[in-house]
Enzyme design. Structure first.
Site, PDB file in Angstrom:
ATOM      1  N   GLU A 404       0.816  -1.213   0.000  1.00 18.71           N
ATOM      2  CA  GLU A 404       0.000   0.000   0.000  1.00 18.71           C
ATOM      3  C   GLU A 404       0.854   1.269   0.000  1.00 18.71           C
ATOM      4  OE1 GLU A 404      -2.606  -3.274   1.108  1.00 18.71           O
ATOM      5  OE2 GLU A 404      -0.675  -2.623   1.934  1.00 18.71           O
ATOM      6  N   GLN A 426      -7.207  -1.861  -1.934  1.00 18.21           N
ATOM      7  CA  GLN A 426      -8.260  -2.864  -2.098  1.00 18.21           C
ATOM      8  C   GLN A 426      -9.418  -2.697  -1.122  1.00 18.21           C
ATOM      9  OE1 GLN A 426      -7.400  -7.326  -1.705  1.00 18.21           O
ATOM     10  NE2 GLN A 426      -7.248  -6.957  -3.917  1.00 18.21           N
ATOM     11  N   PHE A 427      -9.113  -2.384   0.124  1.00 17.84           N
ATOM     12  CA  PHE A 427     -10.135  -2.113   1.140  1.00 17.84           C
ATOM     13  C   PHE A 427      -9.631  -0.966   2.013  1.00 17.84           C
ATOM     14  CE2 PHE A 427     -11.097  -6.493   0.072  1.00 17.84           C
ATOM     15  CZ  PHE A 427     -12.487  -6.542   0.083  1.00 17.84           C
ATOM     16  N   ALA A 428     -10.557  -0.150   2.512  1.00 15.85           N
ATOM     17  CA  ALA A 428     -10.176   0.980   3.357  1.00 15.85           C
ATOM     18  C   ALA A 428      -9.369   0.536   4.568  1.00 15.85           C
ATOM     19  CB  ALA A 428     -11.423   1.731   3.815  1.00 15.85           C
ATOM     20  N   ASP A 429      -9.648  -0.647   5.074  1.00 13.57           N
ATOM     21  CA  ASP A 429      -8.963  -1.138   6.274  1.00 13.57           C
ATOM     22  C   ASP A 429      -7.482  -1.416   6.024  1.00 13.57           C
ATOM     23  OD1 ASP A 429     -11.607  -2.041   8.017  1.00 13.57           O
ATOM     24  OD2 ASP A 429     -11.833  -2.317   5.866  1.00 13.57           O
ATOM     25  N   HIS A 473     -12.661  -5.543   6.427  1.00 11.89           N
ATOM     26  CA  HIS A 473     -13.178  -5.246   5.089  1.00 11.89           C
ATOM     27  C   HIS A 473     -14.417  -4.364   5.140  1.00 11.89           C
ATOM     28  CE1 HIS A 473     -10.915  -9.037   4.778  1.00 11.89           C
ATOM     29  NE2 HIS A 473     -10.629  -8.665   3.543  1.00 11.89           N
TER      30      HIS A 473
END
Length: 683
Positions: A404, A426-429, A473
């Protein structure tokens, strides 16, 4: 053999650099801002600076003043930055000494980079990535072969982000030279405390990274090695690491002085490798007269002294400029195109985004798209990049490793070279490992370079809960992102807004984050059917900072004081629309559409019309953007309010539970919003 003229120039610059360090030390009250000098590092730095070409790219670190002198930057210009002066050509008094940013004819391009040691590796590698991409697409038509020079102190090599950069450099075989200047110290920590191996040994783990060692205190050896490496990279377009051993002859910084942590024995050992006596002996050995060397030294020292006096007398920054350059002027300021073309079928949000990116890539060869799993094999875990790699090839649409930090930070380097990246987390987390780059590099670049290097990029981040996604997610992260200045944030709630904002984000010219709610992507969640709508035409652009009233209240209810304004975004729009059905004519719903910039006029006007306001968010309420906005509304509309500004969001828990029933208990919904509205309307 290196030409005599080059040796004489290098000697003059070394004398200037030493005198500059002495001047700064003798004028500590005037040189009040923390700074580092290049004492001991001069030989390798000059060898590099004197051989970079105007079409090259450079990412120096905070000790690289001699490298900058070797490029032709004057002591005066460096001193303007040292003293925080208004005519500082790099940052206008905003940034530290030897933190250059330069777009000037006949000089290498030097984008912004932070002081966070090691972090420069990712933007610099992004530059090399962009250079390689332009060559693959034949976009470099000048017949030049740029290289990227990225400079470090050895202590920074232990940073994880350096590993991400090295990995991409060897994976993509990029034209970059990593210069590691090893002086055995990382502030007060010695090398044996910080590392199990030096940078040369560490780099052996990156297959395809050519490595060389050099005595960085010997100018001739350094110059010849750099000349050979630069030639190799220009010809072969492959990455190289130069590990240069050098002494540290001055303080770590003016704020951490050498006498505080270094022994006499250590200082004596380093002094034996001083580059200046070494070069002076070489010049004497080839017949340069002692008088000539003394004259060179005197001229260099006099020039440094004169430049310092001029810099001290230079004016301080105009205080009216303090808020300038936070953003570059936007390239998307008006709503354009057709929002509802005739004869078109409704599309879901995820397809509207896909079509927007497709149209941008078709039109702009400088547009590329990358992230985890967006390549041809899958096309994104939400199919948000389906078909793109097959249409535009693996050079333009590609998978990255699980990195990231690289995905986010490389956009700064890409933008500096003229490539406009669209990237995806891919995911905010998973965004947190990229926050370093977002905060230190991307958000500050325009401001600290006086607008020379705004980062033009689009960062797509799927957010929000969507039914059993669990704790890693399902996150909503806008409050964290909104603490950052210098970044724009879009948050569409339907397909038309998604396409218009995506186009605006690309043309804006600044770093833009698109928060895309997974629960709205496919309009499968009950009550979200409105997210699926007619797709705008290819020319449609929806500028940031323009809220939309998606539901109007009736005039009678407003006149009777029986109405309420709801301010919301994303999934909150649909919870609010469902809740409003129980209060016909009483609710006005404002969909913000972008959170930075914020349409404060639309918000405050709505609140003043109704005297009551509810802010609906999916995030936990405590210390959130919703609470901040409520405070702002309370201050601005105090005399118009008939009730306290209310908020509703998720419960204050650290994560969304996996169990669907627990998830529902944590999150807002239409019924919970309805309860809040009923409370407000009872005032």
């Amino acid at each position: 053999m290196v030409k005599k003229e080059i040796l004489l120039d290098a000697y003059s610059l070394m004398c200037a650099a030493r005198k500059m360090a002495e001047i700064y030390d003798a004028n500590r009250q005037i040189c009040k801002y923390v700074h580092s000098t290049s004492r001991g590092h001069e030989a390798i730095q000059l060898a590099v600076g004197m051989q970079l070409q105007p079409f090259d790219f450079c990412s120096p670190y905070y000790r690289d003043e001699s490298m900058l002198l070797g490029m032709g930057i004057s002591p005066y210009e460096l001193m303007l930055q040292l003293l925080g002066k208004g005519e500082d050509p790099f940052s206008g008094g905003r940034s530290y000494y030897s933190h250059p940013s330069l777009r000037r004819a006949e000089f290498p391009i030097i984008p912004h980079q932070s002081s966070a040691t090691g972090m420069q590796a990712i933007p610099a590698t992004g530059m090399a990535h962009a250079v390689a991409y332009k060559e693959s697409q034949r976009l470099n038509k000048k017949g030049e072969y740029p290289i990227v020079l990225c400079s470090f102190g050895d202590g920074s090599i232990t940073e994880g982000e350096v590993a991400e950069a090295f990995q991409m450099a060897v994976l993509k075989q990029l034209p970059i030279v990593y210069l590691v200047q090893d002086n055995d110290w990382g502030i007060s920590a010695s090398s044996d405390e910080m590392r199990a191996m030096d940078a040369f040994e560490y780099a052996a783990g990156f297959k395809g990274l050519k490595r060389v060692r050099v005595d960085g205190s010997d100018f001739i050896k350094s110059y010849e090695e750099v000349e050979e490496i630069f030639s190799f990279v220009r010809k072969n377009r492959k990455p190289v690491l130069i590990h240069a051993t050098i002494p540290l002859l001055n303080h770590h910084t003016s704020g951490v002085r050498k006498e505080w942590y270094r022994s006499e024995e250590d200082l004596s050992r380093h002094t034996k490798h001083d580059p200046i006596p070494k070069l002076k002996k070489i010049l004497s050995d080839i017949g340069v007269d002692e008088n000539e060397l003394s004259e060179i030294q005197k001229n260099a020292e006099d020039k440094a002294s004169q430049h310092f006096k001029q810099a001290v007398d230079s004016p301080d920054p105009d205080l009216l400029t303090a808020g300038d350059f936070i953003f570059a002027p936007s390239g998307a300021t008006e709503e354009k195109g057709i929002r509802k073309p005739e004869g078109k079928e409704p599309v879901v949000m995820v397809d509207a985004a896909l079509h927007a990116v497709d149209e941008l890539m078709k039109k702009h060869p400088e547009c590329i798209f990358y992230g985890q799993d967006v390549g041809a094999r899958l096309g994104g875990v939400f199919r948000e990049a389906a078909t793109l790699a097959k249409k535009y090839g693996d050079d333009r649409v590609f998978n990255t490793p699980i990195q990231e930090a690289y995905i986010v930070g490389s956009t700064a380097g890409m933008s500096a070279v003229g490539i406009k990246p669209i990237v995806e987390i891919q995911f905010a987390d998973y965004v947190w490992t990229g926050i370093n780059q977002l905060v230190c590099e991307i958000s500050k670049s325009s401001y600290l370079t006086m607008g020379k290097f705004p980062v033009s990029c689009v960062i797509r981040i799927p957010v929000g809960a969507y039914g059993g996604g669990g704790p890693y997610h399902s996150g909503s992260i806008e409050s964290t992102l909104l603490t950052l200045k210098g970044i724009k944030i879009g948050y569409p709630s339907n397909a038309a807004d998604m396409k218009g904002l995506m186009k605006a984000a690309y043309y804006d010219g600044n770093p833009v984050i698109m928060l895309e709610h997974k629960g709205l992507y496919w309009s499968k969640n009950p009550g979200t059917e409105g997210a699926k709508c007619i797709e705008p035409d290819e020319d449609y652009i929806l500028p940031f900072g323009k809220a939309n009233t998606v539901l109007h209240a009736g005039e009678n209810e407003m006149e009777n004081g029986n109405s309420c304004a709801v301010i919301t975004w994303g999934m909150g729009v649909y919870w609010s629309l469902s809740a409003a059905k129980k209060f016909p004519g009483q609710i006005e719903i404002v969909d913000l559409r972008s959170l930075q910039p914020l349409d404060e006029d639309a918000i405050m006007d709505a609140v003043k019309r109704h005297g009551k306001c509810l802010i609906v968010t999916e995030e936990p309420i405590l210390n959130s953007f919703a609470e901040s906005l409520a405070g702002r509304i309370s201050q601005t509309c105090f005399q118009d309010l008939d009730a306290p500004v209310a908020t509703i969001g998720a419960k204050n828990v650290p994560a969304i539970p996996l169990n669907i029933a627990l998830e529902a208990e944590i999150l807002p919904n239409a019924d919970k919003v309805g309860v809040k509205l009923n409370e407000l309307l009872s005032y």
